[in-house]
Design an enzyme around this catalytic site. Structure first.
Site, short mmCIF file in Angstrom:
data_model
loop_
_atom_site.label_atom_id
_atom_site.label_comp_id
_atom_site.label_asym_id
_atom_site.label_seq_id
_atom_site.Cartn_x
_atom_site.Cartn_y
_atom_site.Cartn_z
CE LYS A 187 12.98 1.90 -10.52
NZ LYS A 187 12.55 2.20 -11.91
CE LYS A 226 13.19 -1.97 -13.24
NZ LYS A 226 12.22 -2.63 -12.32
CE1 TYR A 242 10.73 -7.33 -19.46
CE2 TYR A 242 10.67 -9.27 -20.87
CZ TYR A 242 10.24 -7.99 -20.57
OH TYR A 242 9.32 -7.37 -21.38
CD GLU A 295 5.02 1.66 -9.35
OE1 GLU A 295 4.19 2.48 -9.76
OE2 GLU A 295 6.07 1.37 -9.98
CD GLU A 323 9.24 2.81 -9.43
OE1 GLU A 323 10.20 3.57 -9.22
OE2 GLU A 323 8.43 3.01 -10.35
NE ARG A 353 5.67 10.13 -8.58
CZ ARG A 353 4.89 9.33 -9.28
NH1 ARG A 353 3.58 9.41 -9.17
NH2 ARG A 353 5.40 8.42 -10.09
P1 ADP Z 1 9.65 3.26 -13.75
O1 ADP Z 1 10.11 3.84 -12.46
O2 ADP Z 1 10.45 3.73 -14.92
O3 ADP Z 1 8.18 3.35 -13.94
P2 ADP Z 1 9.40 0.50 -12.80
O4 ADP Z 1 10.48 -0.20 -12.08
O5 ADP Z 1 8.24 1.01 -11.99
O6 ADP Z 1 10.04 1.70 -13.65
O7 ADP Z 1 8.83 -0.44 -13.94
C1 ADP Z 1 7.91 0.04 -14.88
C2 ADP Z 1 7.26 -1.14 -15.58
O8 ADP Z 1 8.25 -1.93 -16.26
C3 ADP Z 1 6.57 -2.11 -14.65
O9 ADP Z 1 5.26 -1.71 -14.35
C4 ADP Z 1 6.60 -3.37 -15.48
O10 ADP Z 1 5.58 -3.35 -16.45
C5 ADP Z 1 7.93 -3.30 -16.18
N1 ADP Z 1 8.96 -4.01 -15.41
C6 ADP Z 1 9.76 -3.51 -14.44
N2 ADP Z 1 10.56 -4.46 -13.93
C7 ADP Z 1 10.28 -5.62 -14.58
C8 ADP Z 1 10.76 -6.97 -14.51
N3 ADP Z 1 11.72 -7.33 -13.65
N4 ADP Z 1 10.20 -7.88 -15.36
C9 ADP Z 1 9.24 -7.53 -16.23
N5 ADP Z 1 8.75 -6.28 -16.34
C10 ADP Z 1 9.25 -5.33 -15.53
#
Ligand code: ADP
Length: 448
Positions: free
Chosen positions: A115, A157, A201, A274, A286, A290
């Protein structure tokens, strides 16, 4: 394509089987010993047992899957979602065996699987990203410097993350070291890599994602956005197409940027970018290389079969249409139904003694359940998806409530009662939910 092996189980294995059958392509189902009586095996043209119940010995067992393909004479593999769908090594092995992997190239899977690298690549292509660290954050001092620069709260993350795991919020400098350590430990345990990065965040974003298809021959189109803001523990429960918060102009602008980026990237097959959307701005988080669980809402509003498009592209065909040919009709909503206690979300596998799915206009149920089936405890707890489509969002909500009321699953607890509560909620009906809404609605403590 002569015969496709479907390297998956449950509703998505059925979904792929259905597309293949309509295209006249025979399929091979695979199953663990726990799934011998499963619907995707019962409806298969041919099936092969690939191992014991544990996923790592069956659905994640590349050698067993490739042997199954070889002995049945399959010439292509569709990975579905989850399991090996974003495993670049598996895609490479499939190709090394002279089979077609129905998905992107291993290089593209690998590039987006990290990522940190994915954000850097998208930023270089002119796609806005969530502010944060430039790369991996390997020590606390760097974490502190980045957090001071981006401002608190920050999110730590996992670079190899997925499924909402390996994410920790630090609300202030005091909490940063713990968040960093815990996220690293979780990442190492879940993904085998402790690389983590930092992001600002966001306090009230929506999760907006864009569905794309690329033929690898210059044709790249998008099929609009999905709003997946209804989440618990960073996992989606309900998705919509389109988003009640996005205007057609915003969709067009985002789509133009994203498709331009993927054209430069040389991407092929289906993908989803996303974003978090807050205060009128999109920021990339990200890309999933798929088919997604929630792809049906896009299929409903665009009138497209994304699985058959994936197969056509993998067979070397050009898209044969452009962005101007893609339209959006009405509104679609999907509820993910899981075999979980609707109060405490504990997985609750078991035997389904009675099953009656809803029907009628604009209702689609993608599920592998049947009366008398066994939901095994070894896999993801999602047992089906209810998708509704109607001319407007308000009509879709009425249709969803009606369909949820018709839906009967006896023998195991499911999240159907929670979905009935969500559709009746005024904030949901007004289309105002951000990603933090559901946690408060179910009264659960935030996971972080
Ligand atoms: P994964 O690959 O584990 O699904 P993502 O990066 O797609 O992780 O994030 C999953 C969810 O986490 C997002 O849909 C959002 O709800 C929350 N999230 C991710 N990054 C942030 C951020 N910078 N601030 C707030 N929420 C976040």
């Amino acid at each position: 394509m002569q015969k496709i092996l479907i390297a998956n189980r449950g509703e998505i294995a059925l979904r792929i089987q259905r597309a293949c059958r309509e295209m006249g392509i025979p399929t091979v189902a695979v199953h663990s010993t726990a799934d011998a009586e499963a619907m995707h095996v019962r409806l298969a043209d041919e099936s092969v047992c690939i191992g014991p119940p544990a996923a790592r010995e069956s659905y994640l067992n590349a050698a067993a899957l490739l042997s199954a393909a070889t002995i049945t004479g399959a010439d292509a593999v569709h990975p579905g979602y989850g399991f090996l769908s974003e495993n670049a090594d598996f895609a490479e092995m499939v190709e090394a065996h002279g089979l077609t992997f129905i998905g992107p190239s291993p290089e593209h899977i690998r590039a987006m699987g990290d990522k940190i690298a994915a954000k850097a690549a998208m930023a270089a292509f002119g796609v806005p990203v969530v502010p944060g660290s430039e790369g991996a954050v390997d020590d606390v001092a760097t974490a502190r410097a980045v957090a001071t620069r981006t401002g608190y709260p920050v999110l730590v993350k996992a670079a190899a993350g997925g499924g909402g795991r390996g994410m920790k919020v630090a609300r202030d400098p005091e909490g940063l070291e713990d968040a960093w350590r815990i996220a690293r430990a979780e990442a190492k345990a879940a993904f085998g890599s402790d690389a983590v990065y930092l992001e600002r965040y966001l306090d009230r974003p929506r999760h907006i994602e864009l569905q794309v298809l690329a033929d690898g021959q210059g044709g790249v189109v998008h099929f609009g956005e999905r709003d997946c803001s209804i989440q618990r523990r960073h996992q989606k429960l309900l998705e919509e197409a389109g988003s009640p918060a996005i205007s057609p102009a915003e969709r067009d602008a985002l789509g133009a940027r994203a498709t331009a980026a993927l054209r430069r990237f040389g991407y092929r097959n289906a993908g989803t970018l996303e974003f978090l959307y807050q205060d009128g701005a999109f920021a990339f988080i990200e890309m999933n290389t798929r088919l997604q669980v929630e792809h049906p809402v896009t299929e409903m509003v665009c009138g497209v079969d994304l699985v058959s498009e994936q197969i056509r592209i993998a067979a070397g065909q050009a898209l044969g249409y452009g962005q101007a040919d893609i339209g959006f009709t009405g509104h679609a909503i999907e509820c993910r139904i899981t075999a979980e206690d609707p109060q405490d979300f504990q997985p609750a596998p078991g035997r389904v003694s009675a099953y009656h799915p809803p029907g009628g206009p604009g209702v689609r149920v993608d599920s592998a359940l049947y009366s008398g089936c066994e939901v095994p405890p070894f896999y993801d707890s999602m047992v089906g998806k209810l998708i509704v489509h109607a001319p407007t969002r308000a009509a879709a909500i009425n249709r969803l409530r009606r369909a949820l009321d018709e839906f009967v699953v006896v023998g195991i607890p499911t999240t159907l009662p929670l979905h009935r509560r969500i559709v009746d909620d005024p904030t949901f009906q007004a289309g105002q939910c951000t990603i933090h809404w559901l946690e408060r609605f179910v009264g659960a403590d935030a996971p972080d």
